[in-house]
Design an enzyme around this catalytic site. Sequence first.
Site, PDB file in Angstrom:
ATOM      1  N   GLU A 194       0.830  -1.203   0.000  1.00  0.00           N
ATOM      2  CA  GLU A 194       0.000   0.000   0.000  1.00  0.00           C
ATOM      3  C   GLU A 194       0.864   1.252   0.000  1.00  0.00           C
ATOM      4  O   GLU A 194       1.721   1.429   0.846  1.00  0.00           O
ATOM      5  CB  GLU A 194      -0.925   0.001   1.228  1.00  0.00           C
ATOM      6  N   ARG A 229     -18.383  -0.508   4.458  1.00  0.00           N
ATOM      7  CA  ARG A 229     -19.442  -1.206   3.726  1.00  0.00           C
ATOM      8  C   ARG A 229     -20.069  -2.260   4.645  1.00  0.00           C
ATOM      9  O   ARG A 229     -21.216  -2.626   4.509  1.00  0.00           O
ATOM     10  CB  ARG A 229     -18.789  -1.853   2.496  1.00  0.00           C
ATOM     11  N   CYS A 268      -8.259  -1.390   7.816  1.00  0.00           N
ATOM     12  CA  CYS A 268      -6.845  -1.418   7.419  1.00  0.00           C
ATOM     13  C   CYS A 268      -6.354  -0.034   7.018  1.00  0.00           C
ATOM     14  O   CYS A 268      -5.272   0.397   7.427  1.00  0.00           O
ATOM     15  CB  CYS A 268      -6.625  -2.408   6.276  1.00  0.00           C
ATOM     16  N   HIS A 284      -1.266  -5.711   2.148  1.00  0.00           N
ATOM     17  CA  HIS A 284      -2.493  -6.522   2.065  1.00  0.00           C
ATOM     18  C   HIS A 284      -2.161  -7.859   1.406  1.00  0.00           C
ATOM     19  O   HIS A 284      -1.369  -7.910   0.457  1.00  0.00           O
ATOM     20  CB  HIS A 284      -3.561  -5.791   1.232  1.00  0.00           C
TER      21      HIS A 284
END
Length: 202
Positions: free
Chosen positions: A80, A90, A143, A167
């Site tokens: 990342e 979500r 995260c 990830h």
Amino acid sequence: MKTVLLTGFDPFDGEKVNPSWEAVKRLRGARIAGHTVAVARLPTEFERAPKALVRAMARHRPALVLCVGQAGGRAAISLERVAVNLLDARIADNAGAKPVDVPVIAGAPAAYFAPLPVKAMATALREAGIPAEISYTAGTFVCNAVLFALCHHLAERRSPVPAGFVHIPYLPAQAAGRPGAPSLDLDIVGRALRICIRAALR
Ligand code: PCA
């Protein structure tokens, strides 16, 4: 001896395992590039995860911080590059929180670049035959919140400590119930994390 702090997360979203913690816990106490690996397990909760990370950093005073999380559906080790100051869940976290359109830290910058040599890490992974990619979004769930809080913490202290987020895909056992979903075996993820640590410390 200097310490590397590796973190993984609790399972979330109804899963029984989180590959991040499964991989990270196997590296507890490992010696890599003259450093000892310390590990911490973070709750998959917006409120508690950044605090648990900061506590672990205070305890271990690491020379490198690498947080690891599950990104189901991704096919490669994902390095990342960016954290955004946004929570937009979500699904609910493990404490039932589902923040929408709120900042991780009010008044903080909109985004940070992770202070980590992601390109060198991706190259090292590929050279070892492990699929790797640079990612420009860690999502807007826990995260990303942890990566943002980590970057903000270090920036506020003008800390030179390299730190960032990796990830990882589902484990094969998780993907087995989802036809077509990509996965990576724990041994490969473990090798990948060692390579990431070595490249980040170089
Ligand atoms: N992955 C989630 C949170 C915990 C984890 O392992 C995410 O990508 O935000």
